[in-house]
Design an enzyme around this catalytic site. Structure first.
Site, PDB file in Angstrom:
ATOM      1  CB  THR A  74     -13.648  -6.735  60.541  1.00  0.00           C
ATOM      2  OG1 THR A  74     -15.022  -7.006  60.289  1.00  0.00           O
ATOM      3  CG2 THR A  74     -12.899  -8.046  60.657  1.00  0.00           C
ATOM      4  CE  LYS A  78     -16.637  -9.994  58.960  1.00  0.00           C
ATOM      5  NZ  LYS A  78     -16.510  -8.546  58.805  1.00  0.00           N
ATOM      6  CE  LYS A 129      -9.685  -5.220  58.218  1.00  0.00           C
ATOM      7  NZ  LYS A 129     -10.747  -4.381  58.788  1.00  0.00           N
TER       8      LYS A 129
END
Lengths: 293, 293
Positions: B100, B175, B243
């Site tokens: 990701t 995502k 993150k």
């Protein structure tokens, strides 16, 4: 009160939810007395054999079980505690408020009910119009175990999941938990879709990927799909949701509990009401996000 | 590249997710070359017949398909674009980053890959360790249709839901949609439970009522149940989630899109990292709420 098919039920508040719920009680064979602020909403029930009463007190005077399903806490207060209210005439009755209302008010009502030899339950529901129509509501109940056991056969006429959550007020508190979870969840759903829209993604395809995973749930899979279709019709009115969030914030404050997600969601919804969107469905929170296509 | 069981696969990044995913590729009979920053994590795969390489470039030099699954965008950048990186040695290969990471970086990598006669896909996953172990990941893919078709047999070894979302970067964007929905949803779950706790409710009974309704979903029904059990063990690390939320906020900012729920959730999570909770699971957001029992 010994429950039987002859148990006389009174139903007060015949909006979309209430008249569907009352219909199940009538269909089960109970004698049904009804009251609503505007009489026209009672027409269908009256045609099927329900009796009209002129005040909530009149309903209470001729019922073994009184159920209320009104709008705001101030309506609950009037219908229960007002001069012609339920508690002005109820005697040895089982009293059930199914409105989503304040836990504090629920406890107050239970206190007054006890002085009238009545038991009171707070029993707010979740499941919306479809749940009411199909008798598949989730019903969260606060009150004594004994009163819960007495009420169960009648509540089962309206819901599939009927759970006692604790003493008076616990039903309302549980409903607040439900609304608090939803308040931030629908915000996440709207933000995720707004991002996908701004990024130029094909949103139905995005939903295919993310709806089946850790983001999935009713809010994303059902309301998110509506947002993508541009469908903002009400399953649940924004103005009712904001009422619930206000109660939750007030109770949280009284418990010295800070809930910033809830506060943010309520702020966004309050702005939509100012913009005239109060009668749209909760998924119209999406209109808060200025996504550039 | 013509896919067959002889297609040589390289796998870079053998953390919890990566080594489970690489294991499925090896089990399917593909020659497998591997690299990881610390070699010990490769031990099990090497024992089963994988070949060790000393750099990402070495992996690329002997693979038809290169897959990376590392930690942060800066790791992706180093592994792909660094001096011994994948793109320093890849030639006529299919390159897939499953980390990701940033959509912008994914597009940049695709551009460089094209100059090396390679096709690049961004293919981040959802489903966590269990999804990786059981080969049931949801895989969101960005890149050309042709490259997607080539990659599909290999991606199907790792996931059940493999969906092309658009051109380079679209997998990462999808995502981000997923993480944005989760960011506020888990906040709602924590706030609802904190409220219930403060109100003195019996939380497993509350979950019974609200988990089946409009609040229900993975975050409430799975992570909410863990919170109630006091289980904050990581299914997904807070530090990785933060993150992701940072990437999402940065991309949203670039699109001039305001996402206040996401910003609030990230702020609460960042505070938990400061307090040393970065290696707990995302449900430990609950620790942000000072519920009084």
């Amino acid at each position: 009160m010994e429950y039987s098919k002859k148990t006389r039920v009174g139903f007060i508040g015949l909006g979309i939810m209430g008249r569907n719920m009352a219909g199940h009680v009538l269909a089960a064979g109970h004698p049904l007395a009804v009251y609503n602020r505007s009489r026209d909403k009672a027409a269908e029930l009256l045609a099927k054999g329900a009796r009209w009463c002129d005040t909530p007190g009149d309903v209470a005077a001729q019922s073994d079980v009184v159920i209320t399903m009104v709008g705001f806490p101030r309506d609950v207060e009037e219908v229960w505690l007002g001069p012609d209210g339920v508690l002005s005439r109820a005697r040895d009755a089982l009293l059930i408020d199914m409105t989503t209302s304040s836990p504090e008010l629920a406890r107050r009502i239970a206190g007054v009910a006890a002085t009238r030899h009545c038991e009171a339950l707070d029993a707010p529901v979740s499941g919306g119009e479809i749940g009411a129509r199909d008798a598949k509501l989730s019903i969260m109940v606060g009150g004594s175990e004994q009163a819960f056991a007495q009420a169960l056969p009648i509540l089962k006429l309206m819901g599939t999941k009927v759970v006692r959550q604790g003493e008076a007020g616990a039903g309302q508190h549980t409903k607040m938990c439900n609304q608090i979870v939803i308040a931030s969840t629908i915000m996440g759903v709207c933000e995720g879709i707004a991002y996908g829209q701004a990024a130029g993604l094909h949103l139905p395809t995005v939903l295919q990927s993310i709806g089946a995973g850790a983001a999935g749930g009713f809010q994303l899979n059902v309301l998110g799909a509506k947002i993508i279709d541009g469908d903002f019709a009400p399953g649940f009115f924004i103005e009712h949701f904001v009422k619930d969030l206000g109660i939750a914030l007030e109770e949280a404050k009284a418990m010295e509990l800070e809930l910033p997600g809830l506060a943010l969601s309520r702020k966004l919804y309050a702005r939509l009401i100012e913009q005239g969107h109060g009668r749209l469905g909760t998924q119209a929170l999406y209109k808060s996000y200025g996504a550039r296509a």
